[in-house]
Design an enzyme around this catalytic site. Structure first.
Site, PDB file in Angstrom:
ATOM      1  N   SER A 124      39.394  45.895  22.824  1.00 13.92           N
ATOM      2  CA  SER A 124      39.958  45.139  23.936  1.00 13.92           C
ATOM      3  C   SER A 124      40.166  46.059  25.127  1.00 13.92           C
ATOM      4  CB  SER A 124      41.309  44.574  23.480  1.00 13.92           C
ATOM      5  OG  SER A 124      42.038  44.082  24.575  1.00 13.92           O
ATOM      6  N   TYR A 149      50.080  45.617  19.462  1.00 11.87           N
ATOM      7  CA  TYR A 149      48.746  45.012  19.314  1.00 11.87           C
ATOM      8  C   TYR A 149      47.680  45.936  19.909  1.00 11.87           C
ATOM      9  CZ  TYR A 149      44.618  42.414  20.597  1.00 11.87           C
ATOM     10  OH  TYR A 149      43.309  42.057  20.778  1.00 11.87           O
ATOM     11  N   LYS A 153      44.349  48.462  18.294  1.00 13.73           N
ATOM     12  CA  LYS A 153      42.954  48.574  18.759  1.00 13.73           C
ATOM     13  C   LYS A 153      42.607  50.041  19.039  1.00 13.73           C
ATOM     14  CE  LYS A 153      42.005  44.216  18.606  1.00 13.73           C
ATOM     15  NZ  LYS A 153      41.187  43.728  17.489  1.00 13.73           N
TER      16      LYS A 153
HETATM   17  P1  NAD Z   1      41.458  34.427  16.480  1.00  7.12           P
HETATM   18  O1  NAD Z   1      42.858  34.575  15.987  1.00  7.12           O
HETATM   19  O2  NAD Z   1      41.013  33.116  16.976  1.00  7.12           O
HETATM   20  O3  NAD Z   1      40.430  34.923  15.351  1.00  7.12           O
HETATM   21  C1  NAD Z   1      40.749  35.929  14.434  1.00  7.12           C
HETATM   22  C2  NAD Z   1      40.398  35.403  13.051  1.00  7.12           C
HETATM   23  O4  NAD Z   1      40.701  36.408  12.091  1.00  7.12           O
HETATM   24  C3  NAD Z   1      41.209  34.158  12.669  1.00  7.12           C
HETATM   25  O5  NAD Z   1      40.326  33.156  12.223  1.00  7.12           O
HETATM   26  C4  NAD Z   1      42.129  34.634  11.554  1.00  7.12           C
HETATM   27  O6  NAD Z   1      42.393  33.618  10.603  1.00  7.12           O
HETATM   28  C5  NAD Z   1      41.309  35.778  10.962  1.00  7.12           C
HETATM   29  N1  NAD Z   1      42.106  36.797  10.276  1.00  7.12           N
HETATM   30  C6  NAD Z   1      43.169  37.486  10.731  1.00  7.12           C
HETATM   31  N2  NAD Z   1      43.597  38.355   9.790  1.00  7.12           N
HETATM   32  C7  NAD Z   1      42.778  38.192   8.713  1.00  7.12           C
HETATM   33  C8  NAD Z   1      42.716  38.786   7.431  1.00  7.12           C
HETATM   34  N3  NAD Z   1      43.595  39.706   7.033  1.00  7.12           N
HETATM   35  N4  NAD Z   1      41.751  38.379   6.573  1.00  7.12           N
HETATM   36  C9  NAD Z   1      40.848  37.430   6.943  1.00  7.12           C
HETATM   37  N5  NAD Z   1      40.863  36.838   8.139  1.00  7.12           N
HETATM   38  C10 NAD Z   1      41.824  37.213   9.017  1.00  7.12           C
HETATM   39  O7  NAD Z   1      41.251  35.541  17.613  1.00  7.12           O
HETATM   40  P2  NAD Z   1      40.041  35.724  18.619  1.00  7.12           P
HETATM   41  O8  NAD Z   1      40.512  35.417  19.976  1.00  7.12           O
HETATM   42  O9  NAD Z   1      38.831  35.063  18.086  1.00  7.12           O
HETATM   43  O10 NAD Z   1      39.881  37.300  18.544  1.00  7.12           O
HETATM   44  C11 NAD Z   1      38.966  37.902  17.642  1.00  7.12           C
HETATM   45  C12 NAD Z   1      39.136  39.412  17.732  1.00  7.12           C
HETATM   46  O11 NAD Z   1      38.918  39.821  19.081  1.00  7.12           O
HETATM   47  C13 NAD Z   1      40.544  39.883  17.361  1.00  7.12           C
HETATM   48  O12 NAD Z   1      40.442  41.091  16.663  1.00  7.12           O
HETATM   49  C14 NAD Z   1      41.198  40.102  18.699  1.00  7.12           C
HETATM   50  O13 NAD Z   1      42.198  41.086  18.641  1.00  7.12           O
HETATM   51  C15 NAD Z   1      40.015  40.581  19.551  1.00  7.12           C
HETATM   52  N6  NAD Z   1      40.197  40.324  20.973  1.00  7.12           N
HETATM   53  C16 NAD Z   1      40.522  39.071  21.409  1.00  7.12           C
HETATM   54  C17 NAD Z   1      40.706  38.844  22.776  1.00  7.12           C
HETATM   55  C18 NAD Z   1      41.110  37.485  23.275  1.00  7.12           C
HETATM   56  O14 NAD Z   1      41.619  37.397  24.394  1.00  7.12           O
HETATM   57  N7  NAD Z   1      40.888  36.399  22.539  1.00  7.12           N
HETATM   58  C19 NAD Z   1      40.536  39.891  23.682  1.00  7.12           C
HETATM   59  C20 NAD Z   1      40.189  41.158  23.206  1.00  7.12           C
HETATM   60  C21 NAD Z   1      40.023  41.360  21.848  1.00  7.12           C
HETATM   61  C1  WQD Z   2      46.139  36.547  32.518  1.00  7.94           C
HETATM   62  C2  WQD Z   2      46.896  36.493  33.831  1.00  7.94           C
HETATM   63  C3  WQD Z   2      49.266  36.789  33.626  1.00  7.94           C
HETATM   64  C4  WQD Z   2      50.047  33.057  31.477  1.00  7.94           C
HETATM   65  C5  WQD Z   2      45.836  39.198  27.120  1.00  7.94           C
HETATM   66  C6  WQD Z   2      46.183  40.369  26.245  1.00  7.94           C
HETATM   67  C7  WQD Z   2      44.998  41.282  26.133  1.00  7.94           C
HETATM   68  C8  WQD Z   2      43.740  40.513  25.691  1.00  7.94           C
HETATM   69  C9  WQD Z   2      43.508  39.269  26.496  1.00  7.94           C
HETATM   70  C10 WQD Z   2      43.402  40.702  23.364  1.00  7.94           C
HETATM   71  C11 WQD Z   2      47.989  37.553  33.942  1.00  7.94           C
HETATM   72  C12 WQD Z   2      48.946  35.408  34.148  1.00  7.94           C
HETATM   73  C13 WQD Z   2      49.434  34.101  32.128  1.00  7.94           C
HETATM   74  C14 WQD Z   2      50.882  32.171  32.223  1.00  7.94           C
HETATM   75  C15 WQD Z   2      50.425  33.453  34.201  1.00  7.94           C
HETATM   76  N1  WQD Z   2      43.842  40.065  24.349  1.00  7.94           N
HETATM   77  N2  WQD Z   2      49.640  34.303  33.451  1.00  7.94           N
HETATM   78  N3  WQD Z   2      51.036  32.416  33.563  1.00  7.94           N
HETATM   79  O1  WQD Z   2      47.576  39.342  29.724  1.00  7.94           O
HETATM   80  O2  WQD Z   2      45.343  39.717  30.865  1.00  7.94           O
HETATM   81  O3  WQD Z   2      45.473  39.687  28.410  1.00  7.94           O
HETATM   82  O4  WQD Z   2      44.716  38.493  26.568  1.00  7.94           O
HETATM   83  O5  WQD Z   2      42.996  41.836  23.324  1.00  7.94           O
HETATM   84  O6  WQD Z   2      45.345  42.282  25.226  1.00  7.94           O
HETATM   85  O7  WQD Z   2      47.294  41.052  26.808  1.00  7.94           O
HETATM   86  O8  WQD Z   2      45.740  37.575  29.614  1.00  7.94           O
HETATM   87  O9  WQD Z   2      45.646  35.148  29.836  1.00  7.94           O
HETATM   88  O10 WQD Z   2      47.797  36.218  29.071  1.00  7.94           O
HETATM   89  O11 WQD Z   2      47.066  36.505  31.441  1.00  7.94           O
HETATM   90  O12 WQD Z   2      50.608  33.627  35.399  1.00  7.94           O
HETATM   91  O13 WQD Z   2      51.459  31.222  31.685  1.00  7.94           O
HETATM   92  O14 WQD Z   2      47.566  35.237  33.909  1.00  7.94           O
HETATM   93  O15 WQD Z   2      50.417  37.287  34.259  1.00  7.94           O
HETATM   94  O16 WQD Z   2      47.995  37.987  35.284  1.00  7.94           O
HETATM   95  P1  WQD Z   2      46.129  39.148  29.738  1.00  7.94           P
HETATM   96  P2  WQD Z   2      46.585  36.284  29.916  1.00  7.94           P
END
Ligand code: NAD
Ligand code: WQD
Length: 339
Positions: A124, A149, A153
């Protein structure tokens, strides 16, 4: 290739399953459905017309996970499995360290035992913390994370780097996602948060559909063009396709590679809300609220390395992201209703 998608029932995993199948790969999915529903897998099958072999397993458990490797010839693993809620990670840090790290340890241990050499990891942009210089390149400083969190990563990245150093036969792609949003254009799969969403886009769509009265815009006094936070939003289908390109790269025996997956464009919170105004057909109500603790002003990627080395170019802009997120929300007002 046969690709094990760990955490494949989740938001990014389900969209990646579609792109992998469309690219001709066979998908095996392992997920404990902690933060997802099996219905997402059924919908992926509906979109692609292909069957997915699914295992409901906790990937922190070696015994449970071993059967997946015993029963399948696996060429590569994409590891999405993890917990991702930033505020929850602050109140329950051990839960996050345990689940996110142990699931990687288990999968890597099994990969070593079964001679599987290709691993893609969901990292991330959060590993960059509060950036001192923009855009963020893969060489930007990492590690000054602002929550447990993000630290999971960062730690996993370090572990994977050490692993590749010790065992040059391993191929690892660390993908640093920026802000994934939107949904598959079919409206069959999308983001299905539990309870009140933490992230901006699912919050906006729930306001637009009338479940929540208004959006709190968290801060309008940042040093940005309109004072609201700026992020690099990337359409989920573009992001998902990035994993297909990463798998292709690993197949060249590249060793360790690290890529930003973003578009390189920063949009403010108000830009996002106004993009939704257009697709929803009315103004989505918002109020200016205090800054959210731990938030940074601006974050966007330099996407050059992924473009040059993977051929990764985002096809969709903010209007398509809003269109597809809204389409998903309208067609599934309560998300995946069945288990
Ligand atoms: P999500 O929660 O929708 O998907 C994660 C999946 O992993 C879920 O289906 C959950 O049930 C499964 N899971 C969690 N722990 C598990 C375990 N111990 N065994 C088996 N399954 C397990 O999340 P997402 O948004 O699809 O994110 C996927 C990956 O990408 C995550 O690692 C997240 O940290 C990373 N990521 C997400 C974002 C975002 O904004 N969505 C941004 C950057 C990184
Ligand atoms: C985006 C913008 C908020 C909600 C998060 C995690 C990051 C990554 C992606 C996994 C910001 C603003 C939000 C609301 C708002 N996840 N906001 N009102 O914080 O950039 O990233 O998700 O790795 O680790 O921190 O994403 O969508 O929460 O926020 O004004 O109700 O929207 O302040 O500027 P963020 P977000």
């Amino acid at each position: 290739m046969n690709i094990l998608v760990a955490g494949g029932a989740g938001y990014i995993g389900s969209h990646t399953c579609v792109e992998l199948i469309n690219a001709g790969h066979d998908v095996i999915c392992a997920d404990n459905l902690l933060n997802s529903k099996y219905e997402a897998i059924r919908r992926v099958e509906q979109i692609t017309g292909k069957t997915i072999k699914f295992y409901k397993v906790d990937l922190t458990s070696y015994e449970e996970s071993k059967v997946v490797f015993e029963e399948n010839h696996i060429d590569g693993v994409i590891h999405f499995a993890g917990l991702k809620c930033v505020p929850e990670s602050i109140s329950l840090p051990l839960k996050y360290y345990q689940n996110n790290l142990d699931s990687v340890f288990t999968v890597i241990r099994l990969m070593k035992e079964f001679s599987v050499k290709n691993f893609v990891f969901s990292s991330s942009a959060t590993v960059y913390g509060n950036p001192s210089k923009l855009p963020l390149t893969e060489e930007s400083e990492v590690g000054k994370t602002t929550n447990p969190y993000g630290t999971t990563k960062y730690f996993i990245e370090k572990i994977l780097i050490d692993l590749c150093h010790a065992d040059p036969t391993f191929n690892v792609a660390i993908l640093r996602y920026f802000n994934p949003v939107g949904a598959h254009p079919s409206g069959l799969i999308g983001e299905d948060p539990t309870g009140i969403p933490n992230n901006l886009v699912p919050f906006v769509t729930q306001v637009a559909i009338g479940k929540i009265p208004f959006i709190n815009v968290n801060g309008n006094d940042y040093d940005t063009k309109d004072g609201t936070g700026v992020r690099d939003y990337i359409h989920i289908c573009d992001l998902a396709y990035g994993h297909v390109l990463a798998i292709n790269k690993l197949a060249t025996n590249c060793g360790l590679v690290i890529y930003n997956l973003g578009t390189g464009h920063g949009y403010s919170v108000l830009d996002v809300i106004h993009a939704f105004d257009k697709v929803v057909g009315h103004e989505v109500p918002f109020k200016i609220a205090p800054r959210r603790p731990g938030d940074i002003a601006t974050c966007y990627a330099d996407p050059k390395k992924a473009r040059e080395e993977l051929g990764f170019v985002a096809k969709y802009g903010i209007d398509e992201m809003a269109r597809d997120a809204w389409n998903w929300q309208k067609k599934n007002p309560n998300g995946y209703e069945s288990e």
